[in-house]
Design a protein around this motif. Sequence first.
Motif, PDB file in Angstrom:
ATOM      1  N   GLU A   1      42.882  40.778  46.797  1.00 22.22           N
ATOM      2  CA  GLU A   1      41.755  40.504  45.905  1.00 22.22           C
ATOM      3  C   GLU A   1      40.870  41.746  45.754  1.00 22.22           C
ATOM      4  OE1 GLU A   1      41.644  35.904  47.540  1.00 22.22           O
ATOM      5  OE2 GLU A   1      39.958  37.222  47.934  1.00 22.22           O
TER       6      GLU A   1
ATOM      7  N   VAL B   1      42.489  44.200  43.425  1.00 22.72           N
ATOM      8  CA  VAL B   1      42.370  43.810  42.015  1.00 22.72           C
ATOM      9  C   VAL B   1      40.938  44.030  41.530  1.00 22.72           C
ATOM     10  CG1 VAL B   1      42.449  41.856  40.431  1.00 22.72           C
ATOM     11  CG2 VAL B   1      44.292  42.214  42.045  1.00 22.72           C
ATOM     12  N   ALA B   2      39.955  43.742  42.376  1.00 22.62           N
ATOM     13  CA  ALA B   2      38.569  43.956  41.962  1.00 22.62           C
ATOM     14  C   ALA B   2      38.346  45.423  41.619  1.00 22.62           C
ATOM     15  CB  ALA B   2      37.603  43.520  43.062  1.00 22.62           C
ATOM     16  N   TRP B   3      38.902  46.313  42.433  1.00 19.23           N
ATOM     17  CA  TRP B   3      38.699  47.744  42.197  1.00 19.23           C
ATOM     18  C   TRP B   3      39.488  48.240  41.003  1.00 19.23           C
ATOM     19  CZ3 TRP B   3      35.408  51.418  43.738  1.00 19.23           C
ATOM     20  CH2 TRP B   3      34.603  51.147  44.857  1.00 19.23           C
TER      21      TRP B   3
ATOM     22  N   VAL C   1      41.525  46.342  38.420  1.00 17.37           N
ATOM     23  CA  VAL C   1      41.346  45.618  37.162  1.00 17.37           C
ATOM     24  C   VAL C   1      39.858  45.486  36.833  1.00 17.37           C
ATOM     25  CG1 VAL C   1      41.801  43.489  35.930  1.00 17.37           C
ATOM     26  CG2 VAL C   1      43.470  44.359  37.560  1.00 17.37           C
ATOM     27  N   GLY C   2      39.079  44.983  37.776  1.00 18.22           N
ATOM     28  CA  GLY C   2      37.668  44.693  37.502  1.00 18.22           C
ATOM     29  C   GLY C   2      36.891  45.938  37.136  1.00 18.22           C
ATOM     30  N   ILE C   3      36.816  46.867  38.083  1.00 19.49           N
ATOM     31  CA  ILE C   3      36.047  48.091  37.828  1.00 19.49           C
ATOM     32  C   ILE C   3      36.681  48.878  36.687  1.00 19.49           C
ATOM     33  CG2 ILE C   3      35.375  50.294  38.849  1.00 19.49           C
ATOM     34  CD1 ILE C   3      33.677  48.069  39.849  1.00 19.49           C
TER      35      ILE C   3
ATOM     36  N   LEU D   1      38.299  47.766  33.951  1.00 23.19           N
ATOM     37  CA  LEU D   1      37.909  47.226  32.646  1.00 23.19           C
ATOM     38  C   LEU D   1      36.447  47.523  32.346  1.00 23.19           C
ATOM     39  CD1 LEU D   1      39.643  43.711  32.719  1.00 23.19           C
ATOM     40  CD2 LEU D   1      40.188  45.616  31.219  1.00 23.19           C
TER      41      LEU D   1
END
Lengths: 394, 273, 557
Positions: free
Chosen positions: B246, B249-251, B253-255, B257
Amino acid sequence: MTDTNDTNAGGGAEGPDDGPARRRRRVIGTPPATGPALAAEDPREAAEAGAAYPGMFHARPEKEQRSGERWASVAFLVAMVAGIGFFVAYFAFRIGEHAPEGSATLAARYSNFGLGLSLAIALLAIAVGMTIWVRKVMPHYEVVDERHDPPSGGERREFGDYFMKGANESGIVKRPMLRRTLLLAMVPLGLAPIVLLRDLGPNNIEVLRHTAWAPGPDGRPRRLLIEGTNQPILAAEFDSPGSIITVLPEPDPGEDGHEGHLSLTEQAKAVTLLIKMRPEELALPPERLDFTIDGIIAYSKVCTHVGCAAALYEQTTHRILCPCHQSTFDARNGGEVIFGPAGRALPMLPLAVDSEGYLVAVSDYPDAVGPSFWERGPNFWERGNEHLDPEEGS
Amino acid sequence: MNWITARRRHPLMGYAVVFFALVAIGTLWAVLAPNADRAEARTQEAGATQQDLAAGQALFEQSCSSCHGIDGQGRNGMPSLQGVGAAAVDFQVSTGRMPSMNPDVQMPRKPPVFTEEQIDQLAAYVSTSFGGGPEIPASVDPDEDYARGDIELGQRVFMSNCAQCHNFVGQGGALTGGRFAPELTESTPEQIYEALISGPGAMPVFDDETLTPEEKLGIINYIVTVRAEPDSGGLFNLGRLGPSSEGLVAWTVGIGLIVAAAMWITARQREND
Amino acid sequence: MSQPTTPPKALGALGTYLDERFHGSSMLRTNMRKVFPNHWSFMLGEVALYSFIIVLLTGVFLTLWFRPSMLEVEYTGSYAPLQGVMMSEAYASALHISFDVRGGLLVRQIHHWAALIFVAAILMHMMRVFFTGAFRKPRELNWLIGATLLILAMVEGLLGYSLPDDLLSGVGIRLMQGVALAVPVIGSYAQMFLFDGEFPGEAIIPRLFTVHVLLLPGIMLALVGAHVLIVWIQKHTQYPGRGRTESNVVGTPMYPAFAVKAGAFFFFVFGFTALMASVFQINPIWLFGPYTPTSISAGSQPDFYIGFMEGSLRLFPQWEPLIFGHPLSLSTLIPALVIPGILFTALMLWPFLEAWITGDKRQHHTADRPRNAPTRTALGVTGITFYGVLLLAGANDLISEIFYIDLYLTTWIFRVSLIVGPIIAFIVTRRVCLGLQRRDRDELHHGYESGIVKQLPSGEFIEVHQPVGADAAVELRSKVASEPLEIRTGAVDENGVPDPRTRSPLGKLRGAASRWFTRDKVDFDEHDGGHGDGHAAVEEGAGSGRAAVSSGPSDKH
């Protein structure tokens, strides 16, 4: 552009000065507008009077603005449709008890996906629309804002004088008794909140040394019950080398005659890993062999590092591994640490067999289980004990 | 070739090369990686005939005896098959772990080499010739019966005795010495049962005295139910590995995008005045 | 562009109403034309702000159903595999939110993703501020507030992770207990106070809940307010460029353009978080099962922001000496408290330390290019490497499993990299920075390689170098501004007498640190640079930029 002293100077770069594209990407400032920018026929001139920052003409060509407006509106419409979709999803996807029988997880998935996607699309479409708005419809320009100079020394001195005059006037400087008694008055009040926190918890730390394995009120040693099934274990039947099982002590019978129950707090200390290996695989000094029954050996399942469940047993290497920080203990020689951060061996539970052939604990753990604490003291064997005194642990 | 030469200085060329390289590696991996098809298997040495035993012996001598010895005693550090029993044989062979060309600390799951019938013959031969071991009781057929297992009890026993190695939904985990506890995503109920009673590799044994067959069915039911369950939280379950994936993915995909959006919003614009 | 319009009547009336009471019109107008420089890296702090707002909003929603209670109940909700299982009310209500409240699962997942993005954004924002030197005077105090916010965000996240009382949560709480016990002398009592008795007891989740939803968010909200206010008052830093000086700030005015940009960006952050929450499953608590101290899962890890502490706990070797019969759990204390303590203390003290080393008391409003402060940049990369190794070590079991590496070997690899990695990172980063400076200098003096190859009449092939643009020249020149002004300690005055400050041990240390920090040999004023390579030196475009940069109020003290 050059006629405005308020705009970004970076905007007015002269053509030949500007490097070609590769360089330009890193250039600070903006290349000159190359479009038709003849002031005389520029309809934007009329807008000057209405601009937020007077003296600047920076409306985009009407055509560009109109296209931007159209795209932004499309985005906002998408957002509205998606927003309505959110409500549709809310009522269309029933979950929980309203979901079709046996498909709670699937229903939750549809609901989550429907709600989440419509929400995300609505939010992102607004974001896109606003970005198009600001980039295509609104005029782009940069303005210069002067920073204020840092306060000068003179101002600072003025303030210091003013402050000291006031302090003198109040008497706090000249009258030490007033000052000191005021401070004294504050001390107890300052400490009060800390004292108020005293009842956060008991200070009986001796309980850390004891577990529910200590013989019950009737003095009968406790049986080992398999965790989850609560079955006692016949020593003779726990006979496959390489077997393990998680056990808990038999609880005291409940008050109303019902089956007793061990609280999570008791379980957290008493949980034990029972291992069967071939007797010849054990490498224990004779006095510690007393703790085992025919290759059956029991270790505290609470890691001595920070207290995770040291649960992972490899029957080929006889290692007990804690999955949290990989402290590794050797199950053959009394749980000594062979790798990882744990500070000391896993405590061993002294085992015996009762008259019916079931495995029981002779006494409580002779050592405190779990992570070390300041008052814990040396280990049972380090204290010079040769044999287990049933009173020792209880 | 000219087409490429003309464009190799294009700003997007680097990305294109990386993209195609990734696709190529992925394709190669998909071709080379072991595929998941495998036959189902089940011990049935009860009805083994003399012919089966003979066939099993032939298979054994051909495929197993080079390591385990004609007499099943093992040699050169290879394990003895004395008293391992049919369940262990069925587990090892039906999961493709045996026969192994490349005996190592960890035998990964592979497509089985033998057919179901051959595995039964082999298991019958090993258990008759080298002594029987733990068996699945005749009254229990895990592949059929697991659904009657008490899933609530299974959950508790799984968490306290299995999850420490195999992870909370059976995604596997690391052991010492380069070994790992395998994923349970493809294991059949019968294979799980066989593993419980035979303790393959580093896995401890849970015989029918410590956990009754009914309790084992509960564990199996829990594993099979939960692994088949759709992921409520989204299309991607991030490997069901917990917070590590998780965070990744946060780093990424999240950051990723959000920074892309920030770049668009603040991208340099022509000053239009 | 529309024709100038008069404000709507209502708006005008409101303006009058407010102005008559607060005399705010002119102040408001000044503030509405506040200027924000445009750069994507200046938006990272906003990501943190917006994700904080998202976390607050979704958190309020969750509190409507969540019950912070450790009372044991039997689960009767919709998730079939756990029906009949005994669990705490906290866990049961978290399951209820996930399966029986419409939108509950979505909001829970948005809350969790936004929390991860919150901390990640703070870290990114901090890196930006560090590497551009934006923490320097006058912004040191805001750096302190930011660092405090990072710590609070991590603690807040850890508490949130602990609240649902699933198997992973409980392991986190267990770790808190273990660390509390390890504290010398008062540890056992601290643990008793924290848990109202022993682990797990029945008090910890209600207590953590209060801290998680009330105490910490309140403090953080106040600090976030102060942080933004200070940025507002001090005005944003900007990257060097033409027309940008130490005494101005060039950018988009707050109203109207920047307000719309910021609004759009808020919707982007919220939208992407919602997108992630609908596509990627996060923290599937129903799969973990209720917490029981008897169980544990392989690969039990904290959320990434606690990962470095997890890693440091995994890497530290066994060390538990007896002090007068009292065990001192150094293998818990050092990795869990001392190492994070050192990391955060260093982080918070750095602005003051750097100012002390360089003796630089000027106001700084222009961002450094990281290459132009090689030692600082190298130190930053060193810190990130140290942190990164610890973070990876926190997942060493997954790495071992996925890449088939011996578990103990991964531990050893990380132990060695923890020491060696930062050293290599420092040396390499410093070299890279100096190399980039040299390239800048060459570009400034000789122009850049145009990619155009010409053949001279003599038959020789040459690549045509073209002069850099004026804007680029300002950027390339910006290093000049970062040169510290301090009289090097260790220097002598005109009489050859050493400065008295340099004689004390501290003075010597300071001098050494200063020389080390500014040991930076690329000289931009050296025009020919000793290059005999035949390129014509190009001077155009360099002069004007330099003048702009150095015209700031550079030396007021």
